[in-house]
Design a protein around this motif. Structure first.
Motif, short mmCIF file in Angstrom:
data_model
loop_
_atom_site.label_atom_id
_atom_site.label_comp_id
_atom_site.label_asym_id
_atom_site.label_seq_id
_atom_site.Cartn_x
_atom_site.Cartn_y
_atom_site.Cartn_z
N MET A 249 0.82 -1.22 0.00
CA MET A 249 0.00 0.00 0.00
C MET A 249 0.85 1.26 0.00
O MET A 249 2.02 1.26 0.39
N LYS A 250 0.26 2.35 -0.47
CA LYS A 250 0.87 3.67 -0.35
C LYS A 250 0.65 4.18 1.07
O LYS A 250 -0.39 3.91 1.68
N LYS A 251 1.60 4.96 1.58
CA LYS A 251 1.52 5.40 2.97
C LYS A 251 1.79 6.90 3.09
O LYS A 251 2.40 7.52 2.22
N GLN A 252 1.33 7.48 4.18
CA GLN A 252 1.65 8.83 4.63
C GLN A 252 1.63 9.87 3.51
O GLN A 252 0.58 10.19 2.97
N GLU A 253 2.81 10.40 3.14
CA GLU A 253 2.84 11.51 2.20
C GLU A 253 2.41 11.10 0.79
O GLU A 253 2.16 11.96 -0.06
N GLU A 254 2.31 9.81 0.53
CA GLU A 254 1.86 9.35 -0.79
C GLU A 254 0.34 9.40 -0.91
O GLU A 254 -0.19 9.26 -2.01
N LEU A 255 -0.36 9.63 0.19
CA LEU A 255 -1.82 9.55 0.18
C LEU A 255 -2.46 10.85 -0.30
O LEU A 255 -2.11 11.95 0.18
N PRO A 256 -3.41 10.77 -1.22
CA PRO A 256 -4.12 11.97 -1.71
C PRO A 256 -5.28 12.32 -0.79
O PRO A 256 -6.45 12.04 -1.08
N VAL A 257 -5.00 12.94 0.34
CA VAL A 257 -6.03 13.20 1.34
C VAL A 257 -6.54 14.65 1.27
O VAL A 257 -5.85 15.55 0.78
N CYS A 258 -7.77 14.82 1.73
CA CYS A 258 -8.36 16.16 1.82
C CYS A 258 -9.45 16.13 2.89
O CYS A 258 -9.81 15.05 3.40
N ARG A 259 -9.99 17.31 3.22
CA ARG A 259 -11.09 17.41 4.19
C ARG A 259 -12.40 17.58 3.44
O ARG A 259 -12.43 18.05 2.29
N GLU A 260 -13.48 17.22 4.09
CA GLU A 260 -14.77 17.27 3.40
C GLU A 260 -15.20 18.69 3.09
O GLU A 260 -16.01 18.91 2.17
N GLY A 261 -14.69 19.69 3.79
CA GLY A 261 -15.06 21.07 3.50
C GLY A 261 -14.23 21.71 2.40
O GLY A 261 -14.51 22.85 1.99
N ASP A 262 -13.23 21.02 1.88
CA ASP A 262 -12.39 21.57 0.81
C ASP A 262 -13.17 21.65 -0.50
O ASP A 262 -13.94 20.74 -0.84
N ILE A 264 -13.81 21.31 -4.35
CA ILE A 264 -13.33 20.32 -5.33
C ILE A 264 -12.24 20.91 -6.21
O ILE A 264 -11.19 20.28 -6.43
N MET A 265 -12.47 22.11 -6.72
CA MET A 265 -11.52 22.71 -7.65
C MET A 265 -10.17 23.02 -7.00
O MET A 265 -9.15 23.13 -7.68
N ASP A 266 -10.17 23.18 -5.67
CA ASP A 266 -8.92 23.44 -4.96
C ASP A 266 -8.09 22.17 -4.76
O ASP A 266 -6.92 22.25 -4.37
N GLN A 267 -8.73 21.02 -5.01
CA GLN A 267 -8.06 19.75 -4.76
C GLN A 267 -7.66 19.01 -6.04
O GLN A 267 -7.29 17.85 -6.00
N LEU A 268 -7.73 19.70 -7.18
CA LEU A 268 -7.42 19.04 -8.44
C LEU A 268 -5.97 18.57 -8.50
O LEU A 268 -5.68 17.50 -9.05
N VAL A 269 -5.06 19.38 -7.97
CA VAL A 269 -3.65 18.99 -7.98
C VAL A 269 -3.45 17.73 -7.13
O VAL A 269 -2.76 16.78 -7.53
N CYS A 276 -3.19 8.06 -7.82
CA CYS A 276 -4.18 7.11 -7.32
C CYS A 276 -5.53 7.24 -8.02
O CYS A 276 -6.38 6.36 -7.94
N GLY A 277 -5.74 8.37 -8.69
CA GLY A 277 -7.01 8.58 -9.36
C GLY A 277 -8.15 8.87 -8.41
O GLY A 277 -9.32 8.66 -8.75
N CYS A 278 -7.83 9.35 -7.22
CA CYS A 278 -8.88 9.61 -6.24
C CYS A 278 -8.38 10.55 -5.16
O CYS A 278 -7.18 10.84 -5.04
N LEU A 279 -9.34 11.04 -4.39
CA LEU A 279 -9.08 11.75 -3.14
C LEU A 279 -9.68 10.92 -2.00
O LEU A 279 -10.76 10.33 -2.16
N VAL A 280 -8.97 10.86 -0.89
CA VAL A 280 -9.50 10.17 0.28
C VAL A 280 -9.88 11.24 1.29
O VAL A 280 -9.04 12.02 1.74
N VAL A 281 -11.14 11.28 1.61
CA VAL A 281 -11.68 12.33 2.48
C VAL A 281 -11.60 11.87 3.93
O VAL A 281 -12.12 10.80 4.28
#
Length: 370
Positions: A249-262, A264-269, A276-281
């Motif tokens: 598995m990918k770990k720590q800094e490799e994870l594409p994480v965000c908060r639910e209040g973010d 969408i357009m701010d999280q494109l990068v 990973c093709g995804c964001l993990v909220v």
């Protein structure tokens, strides 16, 4: 299917064999001059071969192998297998020429099953390598004729070391069998070679014999699938039974994480840069809330248009994603990704508290050889 034996209890019955080919004609006398059947215009006459010739050769080899199966002594084979099973030391295999290659291969089969075994060259043994032998070891000597000079010279030296000697030969009453503690006779009708010289049938039955005994030892030692896999860590089977999700598995800094209040357009990068093709909220304590994929982005853009600039990830994320634990087998993650109703490309990895600790991707599993 249960095997049966003849009235003397000495021979294997054909109930375990290929269909009988005893009635097949083996035109050995014609093998030296191959028939010409629809040859290519560009083929020189002496290089032509046809399907009929090949079929007849395979049928002849099948007949010779069936002769071996019909006439192999089960008591001899059982005694040989039990000798190897009870060996407290190393089982050494040896042979010269083609028989040597077979002996080496059978030794490698045993090693792959976790059985202490090795190949020893009879020539090298007589020049120092015999020093590895002890009184706890078994030496298995493969020879078609039982007259191989190098093996006959090795026998008294190995006996002086106290090793137990077992010969495997195909000619009755040979010198090697007489010199060893045990002999197994491998019945040989003849070589497939039209001159009855090239060792092609004899080596085939040696291989069948040795590898079949190896599998008998495997069963007697109750080798598990997991233990077998542990001996093949680089193979597909080994990886599927050894690798856990936490190993790939990918770990720590490799994870594409965000908060639910973010937004969408701010999280494109973040969505595109981690591969990973995804964001993990997640929430502030790293509990998993949901996932948002690049597919979700396309669907949201199509449905909302310019309104997407005001939407948060939490509003559009999947709050019931498939997940997996870090101690699950990697192959289980693969199966979970492919499960109905539709396949997915990743799984968040969470612990018993639903805290995000990693993400496993289909690409990562394939790259690991799962």
């Amino acid at each position: 299917m249960t095997p049966t034996y003849n009235n003397n209890g000495d021979n294997l019955h054909s109930s375990l064999l290929m269909p009988s080919t005893s009635d097949l004609a083996c035109p050995l006398e014609t093998m030296g001059s191959l028939p010409q059947h629809s040859p290519s215009d560009n083929e020189p006459p002496h290089l032509r071969i046809d399907e009929t010739t090949l079929l007849n050769l395979f049928k002849c080899q099948q007949k010779h192998l069936n002769f071996f199966f019909h006439n192999l002594s089960l008591p001899q084979t059982l005694s040989f297998a039990r000798t190897l099973l009870s060996a407290s030391g190393t089982i050494f295999f040896t042979g010269v020429g083609k028989s040597g290659f077979v002996a080496n291969k059978i030794s490698q089969t045993l090693v792959s099953l976790g059985i202490r075994s090795a190949f020893i060259s009879p020539v090298d043994a007589l020049h120092g390598d015999i020093g590895i032998l002890t009184s706890c070891d078994v030496v298995v000597l493969f020879s078609k004729s039982g007259t191989t000079e190098e093996l006959l010279r090795l026998v008294p030296c190995a006996r002086a070391k106290g090793a137990y000697l077992a010969s495997v030969t195909s000619v009755e009453g040979n010198a090697l069998a007489a010199a060893c503690d045990m002999n197994v006779h491998l019945p040989l009708e003849r070589e497939l070679c039209p001159f009855d010289l090239a060792p092609v049938t004899s080596t085939a039955i040696q291989m069948v014999f040795g590898d079949t005994v190896a599998i008998a030892l495997m069963g007697a030692r109750n080798l598990t699938k997991e233990e077998y896999a542990a001996n093949h860590p680089a193979g597909r089977i080994g990886k599927s039974l050894i690798f856990k999700v936490k190993d790939v598995m990918k770990k720590q800094e490799e994870l594409p994480v965000c908060r639910e209040g973010d937004l969408i357009m701010d999280q494109l990068v973040e969505l595109t840069s981690k591969g990973c093709g995804c964001l993990v909220v997640i929430d502030e304590e790293y509990h998993l809330i949901g996932t948002f994929t690049d597919g979700d982005l396309r669907r949201t853009l199509k449905a909302s248009g310019e309104a997407i600039f005001k939407l948060t990830v939490g509003e559009m994320c999947n709050r019931m994603p498939r997940t997996i634990s870090p101690d699950s087998m990697a192959v289980e993650a693969m199966k979970k990704m492919e499960a109905p109703p539709s396949p997915v490309q990743f799984l968040p990895v969470v612990d018993y508290r639903n805290m995000l600790i990693g993400i496993v991707t289909l690409h990562g599993l394939v790259s690991a050889g799962i």
